[in-house]
Design a protein around this motif. Structure first.
Motif, PDB file in Angstrom:
ATOM      1  N   GLY A   1      14.180 -17.089   4.040  1.00 26.22           N
ATOM      2  CA  GLY A   1      13.298 -15.937   3.912  1.00 26.22           C
ATOM      3  C   GLY A   1      13.604 -15.316   2.564  1.00 26.22           C
ATOM      4  O   GLY A   1      14.758 -15.112   2.222  1.00 26.22           O
ATOM      5  N   PHE A   2      12.582 -15.023   1.794  1.00 21.68           N
ATOM      6  CA  PHE A   2      12.823 -14.596   0.411  1.00 21.68           C
ATOM      7  C   PHE A   2      12.071 -13.311   0.094  1.00 21.68           C
ATOM      8  O   PHE A   2      10.882 -13.205   0.323  1.00 21.68           O
ATOM      9  CB  PHE A   2      12.364 -15.719  -0.526  1.00 21.68           C
ATOM     10  N   LEU A   3      12.812 -12.344  -0.424  1.00 20.24           N
ATOM     11  CA  LEU A   3      12.170 -11.148  -0.968  1.00 20.24           C
ATOM     12  C   LEU A   3      12.313 -11.221  -2.484  1.00 20.24           C
ATOM     13  O   LEU A   3      13.403 -11.029  -3.017  1.00 20.24           O
ATOM     14  CB  LEU A   3      12.857  -9.880  -0.457  1.00 20.24           C
ATOM     15  N   PRO A   4      11.225 -11.521  -3.199  1.00 19.10           N
ATOM     16  CA  PRO A   4      11.316 -11.577  -4.662  1.00 19.10           C
ATOM     17  C   PRO A   4      11.493 -10.183  -5.256  1.00 19.10           C
ATOM     18  O   PRO A   4      11.463  -9.184  -4.534  1.00 19.10           O
ATOM     19  CB  PRO A   4       9.974 -12.172  -5.083  1.00 19.10           C
ATOM     20  N   GLU A   5      11.662 -10.160  -6.567  1.00 21.37           N
ATOM     21  CA  GLU A   5      11.886  -8.906  -7.271  1.00 21.37           C
ATOM     22  C   GLU A   5      10.784  -7.886  -6.962  1.00 21.37           C
ATOM     23  O   GLU A   5      11.036  -6.714  -6.765  1.00 21.37           O
ATOM     24  CB  GLU A   5      11.911  -9.202  -8.767  1.00 21.37           C
ATOM     25  N   GLN A   6       9.565  -8.388  -6.948  1.00 23.29           N
ATOM     26  CA  GLN A   6       8.445  -7.503  -6.625  1.00 23.29           C
ATOM     27  C   GLN A   6       7.930  -7.944  -5.259  1.00 23.29           C
ATOM     28  O   GLN A   6       7.634  -9.111  -5.070  1.00 23.29           O
ATOM     29  CB  GLN A   6       7.355  -7.707  -7.687  1.00 23.29           C
ATOM     30  N   PRO A   7       7.873  -7.016  -4.267  1.00 22.68           N
ATOM     31  CA  PRO A   7       7.480  -7.481  -2.934  1.00 22.68           C
ATOM     32  C   PRO A   7       6.109  -8.164  -2.962  1.00 22.68           C
ATOM     33  O   PRO A   7       5.162  -7.601  -3.498  1.00 22.68           O
ATOM     34  CB  PRO A   7       7.465  -6.208  -2.093  1.00 22.68           C
ATOM     35  N   PRO A   8       6.000  -9.370  -2.412  1.00 22.91           N
ATOM     36  CA  PRO A   8       4.759 -10.140  -2.520  1.00 22.91           C
ATOM     37  C   PRO A   8       3.750  -9.739  -1.463  1.00 22.91           C
ATOM     38  O   PRO A   8       3.436 -10.493  -0.563  1.00 22.91           O
ATOM     39  CB  PRO A   8       5.230 -11.575  -2.288  1.00 22.91           C
ATOM     40  N   VAL A   9       3.230  -8.509  -1.583  1.00 21.60           N
ATOM     41  CA  VAL A   9       2.341  -7.996  -0.542  1.00 21.60           C
ATOM     42  C   VAL A   9       0.909  -7.916  -1.052  1.00 21.60           C
ATOM     43  O   VAL A   9       0.674  -7.725  -2.240  1.00 21.60           O
ATOM     44  CB  VAL A   9       2.802  -6.603  -0.066  1.00 21.60           C
ATOM     45  N   TYR A  10      -0.025  -8.089  -0.121  1.00 24.11           N
ATOM     46  CA  TYR A  10      -1.443  -7.985  -0.459  1.00 24.11           C
ATOM     47  C   TYR A  10      -1.892  -6.554  -0.186  1.00 24.11           C
ATOM     48  O   TYR A  10      -1.880  -6.112   0.964  1.00 24.11           O
ATOM     49  CB  TYR A  10      -2.265  -8.953   0.388  1.00 24.11           C
ATOM     50  N   PRO A  11      -2.291  -5.837  -1.247  1.00 21.33           N
ATOM     51  CA  PRO A  11      -2.611  -4.418  -1.065  1.00 21.33           C
ATOM     52  C   PRO A  11      -3.743  -4.162  -0.076  1.00 21.33           C
ATOM     53  O   PRO A  11      -3.757  -3.127   0.582  1.00 21.33           O
ATOM     54  CB  PRO A  11      -3.013  -3.941  -2.459  1.00 21.33           C
ATOM     55  N   GLU A  12      -4.650  -5.127   0.047  1.00 21.66           N
ATOM     56  CA  GLU A  12      -5.825  -4.829   0.870  1.00 21.66           C
ATOM     57  C   GLU A  12      -5.618  -5.152   2.346  1.00 21.66           C
ATOM     58  O   GLU A  12      -6.536  -5.045   3.135  1.00 21.66           O
ATOM     59  CB  GLU A  12      -7.067  -5.539   0.304  1.00 21.66           C
ATOM     60  N   MET A  13      -4.384  -5.556   2.706  1.00 16.94           N
ATOM     61  CA  MET A  13      -4.122  -5.848   4.120  1.00 16.94           C
ATOM     62  C   MET A  13      -3.325  -4.712   4.752  1.00 16.94           C
ATOM     63  O   MET A  13      -2.590  -4.011   4.061  1.00 16.94           O
ATOM     64  CB  MET A  13      -3.303  -7.133   4.250  1.00 16.94           C
ATOM     65  N   THR A  14      -3.443  -4.582   6.078  1.00 17.47           N
ATOM     66  CA  THR A  14      -2.563  -3.636   6.762  1.00 17.47           C
ATOM     67  C   THR A  14      -1.231  -4.352   6.999  1.00 17.47           C
ATOM     68  O   THR A  14      -1.146  -5.578   6.916  1.00 17.47           O
ATOM     69  CB  THR A  14      -3.134  -3.185   8.119  1.00 17.47           C
ATOM     70  N   VAL A  15      -0.215  -3.539   7.316  1.00 17.36           N
ATOM     71  CA  VAL A  15       1.121  -4.111   7.495  1.00 17.36           C
ATOM     72  C   VAL A  15       1.111  -5.179   8.586  1.00 17.36           C
ATOM     73  O   VAL A  15       1.653  -6.270   8.418  1.00 17.36           O
ATOM     74  CB  VAL A  15       2.127  -2.987   7.835  1.00 17.36           C
ATOM     75  N   ILE A  16       0.443  -4.863   9.676  1.00 21.62           N
ATOM     76  CA  ILE A  16       0.470  -5.794  10.809  1.00 21.62           C
ATOM     77  C   ILE A  16      -0.323  -7.066  10.496  1.00 21.62           C
ATOM     78  O   ILE A  16       0.098  -8.171  10.837  1.00 21.62           O
ATOM     79  CB  ILE A  16      -0.009  -5.085  12.110  1.00 21.62           C
ATOM     80  N   GLU A  17      -1.443  -6.902   9.785  1.00 17.71           N
ATOM     81  CA  GLU A  17      -2.229  -8.087   9.381  1.00 17.71           C
ATOM     82  C   GLU A  17      -1.392  -8.979   8.474  1.00 17.71           C
ATOM     83  O   GLU A  17      -1.384 -10.199   8.594  1.00 17.71           O
ATOM     84  CB  GLU A  17      -3.472  -7.669   8.587  1.00 17.71           C
ATOM     85  N   TYR A  18      -0.713  -8.306   7.556  1.00 17.65           N
ATOM     86  CA  TYR A  18       0.101  -9.042   6.583  1.00 17.65           C
ATOM     87  C   TYR A  18       1.198  -9.838   7.284  1.00 17.65           C
ATOM     88  O   TYR A  18       1.398 -11.022   7.012  1.00 17.65           O
ATOM     89  CB  TYR A  18       0.698  -8.052   5.587  1.00 17.65           C
ATOM     90  N   LEU A  19       1.888  -9.200   8.218  1.00 20.31           N
ATOM     91  CA  LEU A  19       2.982  -9.910   8.892  1.00 20.31           C
ATOM     92  C   LEU A  19       2.450 -11.054   9.744  1.00 20.31           C
ATOM     93  O   LEU A  19       3.071 -12.105   9.854  1.00 20.31           O
ATOM     94  CB  LEU A  19       3.816  -8.938   9.731  1.00 20.31           C
ATOM     95  N   ASN A  20       1.274 -10.857  10.315  1.00 25.94           N
ATOM     96  CA  ASN A  20       0.651 -11.951  11.062  1.00 25.94           C
ATOM     97  C   ASN A  20       0.299 -13.119  10.151  1.00 25.94           C
ATOM     98  O   ASN A  20       0.459 -14.277  10.508  1.00 25.94           O
ATOM     99  CB  ASN A  20      -0.605 -11.466  11.787  1.00 25.94           C
ATOM    100  N   PHE A  21      -0.178 -12.759   8.956  1.00 22.59           N
ATOM    101  CA  PHE A  21      -0.489 -13.804   7.974  1.00 22.59           C
ATOM    102  C   PHE A  21       0.777 -14.587   7.610  1.00 22.59           C
ATOM    103  O   PHE A  21       0.781 -15.823   7.600  1.00 22.59           O
ATOM    104  CB  PHE A  21      -1.128 -13.182   6.725  1.00 22.59           C
ATOM    105  N   VAL A  22       1.857 -13.850   7.340  1.00 20.89           N
ATOM    106  CA  VAL A  22       3.108 -14.525   6.969  1.00 20.89           C
ATOM    107  C   VAL A  22       3.588 -15.411   8.116  1.00 20.89           C
ATOM    108  O   VAL A  22       4.062 -16.530   7.905  1.00 20.89           O
ATOM    109  CB  VAL A  22       4.191 -13.490   6.580  1.00 20.89           C
ATOM    110  N   TYR A  23       3.419 -14.916   9.326  1.00 26.01           N
ATOM    111  CA  TYR A  23       3.811 -15.690  10.515  1.00 26.01           C
ATOM    112  C   TYR A  23       3.074 -17.015  10.554  1.00 26.01           C
ATOM    113  O   TYR A  23       3.663 -18.076  10.762  1.00 26.01           O
ATOM    114  CB  TYR A  23       3.506 -14.858  11.764  1.00 26.01           C
TER     115      TYR A  23
END
Lengths: 236, 325
Positions: free
Chosen positions: B77-99
């Protein structure tokens, strides 16, 4: 791959790109349909598909311009590239998302031709389908060119302009070939790499298998090059 | 668990990493420490397969990351220097995507809920990531790394840009994670390594200049302890008396004064804590001490010394003088 595809498809509609694409595509297709068939009292699909081909060359880069450049800018590509996903899977996921957008818009607008069937005396359904299939494949080539250019830059605008430039390059090649006398090898070569020269067979009512193979190869080539770009970049 | 062998990463004629090797065992919490631009991020990007080394190899659980990238990456599991998050997603959508992206095979809802509570994101789970503060985005980045319960977790500068309270929370979280996972984190903040890591690998200019248990690192530096002592007596009286003490290597007056006290720097022979001796010597001469503190026993000084030394070795800055602080 499926995760990338789903996210990408949804991202078209969480921003404005998906809506703009759909609205512009449907409106332009409707307008072109009206002018080339209804107003000119014709059931000929040639002009419609030629115009839609040129229009696709300009509108499809809108779908692909952000595919990779935005991920690079937001650094979200680090997530995908460090996840247990193959590079090919990532590129194909993105390709399919853009393709589903394009194909659904094209298939939907092709339904306009249903309007003509009751009125046209000689409506050639096979030619219509031939053209739809050809345009679906040309669209695949445009999308893979767009993905490739998008993988080269962080800037969406450059990606869009670069894609249009390459696609227009394929058009210019076709125009140049018509300046060369027909018995020259150069003309043969230019014709065979021209997306547009090959398309004219379909609008003329022929189903050209070599063109089909050409479009599929072109799509596969640029998908492959995109994968190579990502593979290569790890070493830079 | 993680084995990096002779990693070299060259950009043109610059070496971002120059023959770096280390091995990290199961359950360790390791800090990768170095000044900005030392090669920490490059090392982490190579470990996670984001970059490829110019030469050398990385294996995760015995699996080479270049030969079998998918199998190797499943463990990380990797957290890069800048968190690789998609601004247009909600937190829960994003985690589901990563899953889905990681192709996990767990009880999805329970797993994501657990991560939300571990990363303290339950309250914001339905908010768009673009509307979250920097601290929350960082936590979303951490949460993302935890999806799929990977054996190895790699954090690149996890506390950058957070406020002091958030920093403490993240450090506590990392310590908790260390009980069940192998954790590697990079930082240029020394206190962070001291607070969280059992082992520290110090990198400077692409080379490993120290690799030791955090608690033992103080011993790896040559030279003794240094003290700053404030004595209300003239240097001409003090210096001969203190110099005569057994384990004093050096004493000098800094020339500065605090009220009517002169400030001295005393250096002892290695491994000897001589604060008591200093006190007795001053007290028998009836010199009041108004301040006594050890300098140079914290990681910061060790770090600066190591970095300086490695620069001298590589022909960098020479004859550099350091002032105690």
């Amino acid at each position: 791959m499926l995760a990338v595809f789903k996210r990408e498809l949804r991202s078209y509609f969480t921003g404005v790109v998906g809506y703009v694409f759909m609205v512009v595509f449907l409106v332009v297709a409707a307008a072109v349909f009206c002018f080339t068939t209804l107003f000119s009292m014709s059931a000929d699909v040639t002009t419609y598909f030629t115009v839609m081909l040129l229009f696709s060359a300009i509108i499809l880069p809108l779908l692909t311009m952000k595919s990779f450049s935005e991920e690079r800018k937001l650094k979200t590509e680090q997530l995908i590239l460090t996840a247990p996903v193959s590079l090919t899977g990532m590129v194909i996921g993105k390709f399919l998302a853009a393709y589903v957008m394009f194909a659904s818009a094209l298939v939907f607008t092709s339904l306009y031709f249903l309007l003509l069937i009751p009125y046209a005396i000689t409506f050639r359904v096979a030619v219509l389908f031939g053209n739809i299939i050809a345009l679906l494949l040309v669209g695949a080539a445009f999308i893979s060119i767009g993905l490739f250019v998008s993988s080269l830059t962080e800037n969406q605008l450059s990606a869009a302009i670069g894609t249009i430039a390459i696609i227009l390059g394929f058009l210019v090649v076709g125009l140049l070939s018509s300046l060369i006398p027909s018995n020259y090898v150069a003309r043969y070569i230019l014709d065979s790499v021209s997306i547009f020269s090959r398309f004219s067979a379909f609008t003329a009512g022929y189903f050209d298998f070599s063109a089909i193979i050409f479009y599929i190869s072109l799509s596969a080539l640029f998908v492959y090059l995109t994968v190579r770009i990502y593979d290569r970049r790890r070493y830079n | 668990m993680i084995k990096a062998e002779n990693l070299v990463k060259r950009y043109g004629s610059n070496y971002a990493l120059n023959d770096v090797s280390f091995e990290i065992g199961e359950g360790e919490i390791v800090g990768l420490l170095g000044p900005n631009g030392a090669g920490k991020s490059t090392a982490m990007n190579i470990l996670t397969g984001y970059l490829s080394a110019t030469s050398g190899s990385v294996s995760i659980n015995g699996v080479d990351i270049l030969e079998h990238p998918i199998d190797a990456k499943k463990n990380i599991g990797f957290l890069p220097e800048q968190p690789p998050v998609y601004p247009e997603m909600t937190v829960i959508e994003y985690l589901n995507f990563v899953y889905e992206l990681k192709g996990c095979d767990l009880d999805r809802e329970a797993h994501i809920n657990e991560i939300l509570s571990v990363a303290k994101l339950v309250d914001v789970k339905k908010r768009l990531i673009k509307n979250l503060s920097k601290g929350y985005r960082q936590r979303v980045g951490i949460a993302q790394a935890l999806v799929g319960d990977p054996k190895i977790i790699i954090f690149d500068e996890p506390t950058v840009g957070l406020d002091p309270k958030q920093i403490l929370e993240v450090r506590n979280l990392i310590r908790t994670l260390g009980r069940r996972h192998t954790v590697i984190l990079s930082t240029h903040i020394l206190a962070e390594v001291q607070a969280v890591c059992e082992r520290v690998i110090i990198i400077n200019k692409g080379n490993i200049i120290a690799d030791a248990k955090t608690s033992e690192l103080t011993k790896t530096i040559e030279g003794g302890y240094r003290y700053e002592i404030k004595i209300c007596a003239q240097p001409k009286d003090v210096i001969p008396v203190i110099s005569a003490l057994g384990s004093v290597k050096k004493i000098e007056s800094t020339g500065a004064k605090d009220a009517d006290a002169f400030i001295y720097i005393v250096e002892s022979t290695p491994g000897v804590d001589m604060r008591k001796q200093l006190f007795s010597a001053c007290s028998s001469n009836q010199w009041p001490i108004i301040g006594l503190s050890a300098v140079g026993t914290d990681l910061e000084t060790i770090f600066i010394n190591l970095v300086d030394r490695s620069e001298e070795v590589t022909g960098g800055k020479k004859n550099k003088t350091r002032r105690a602080h």
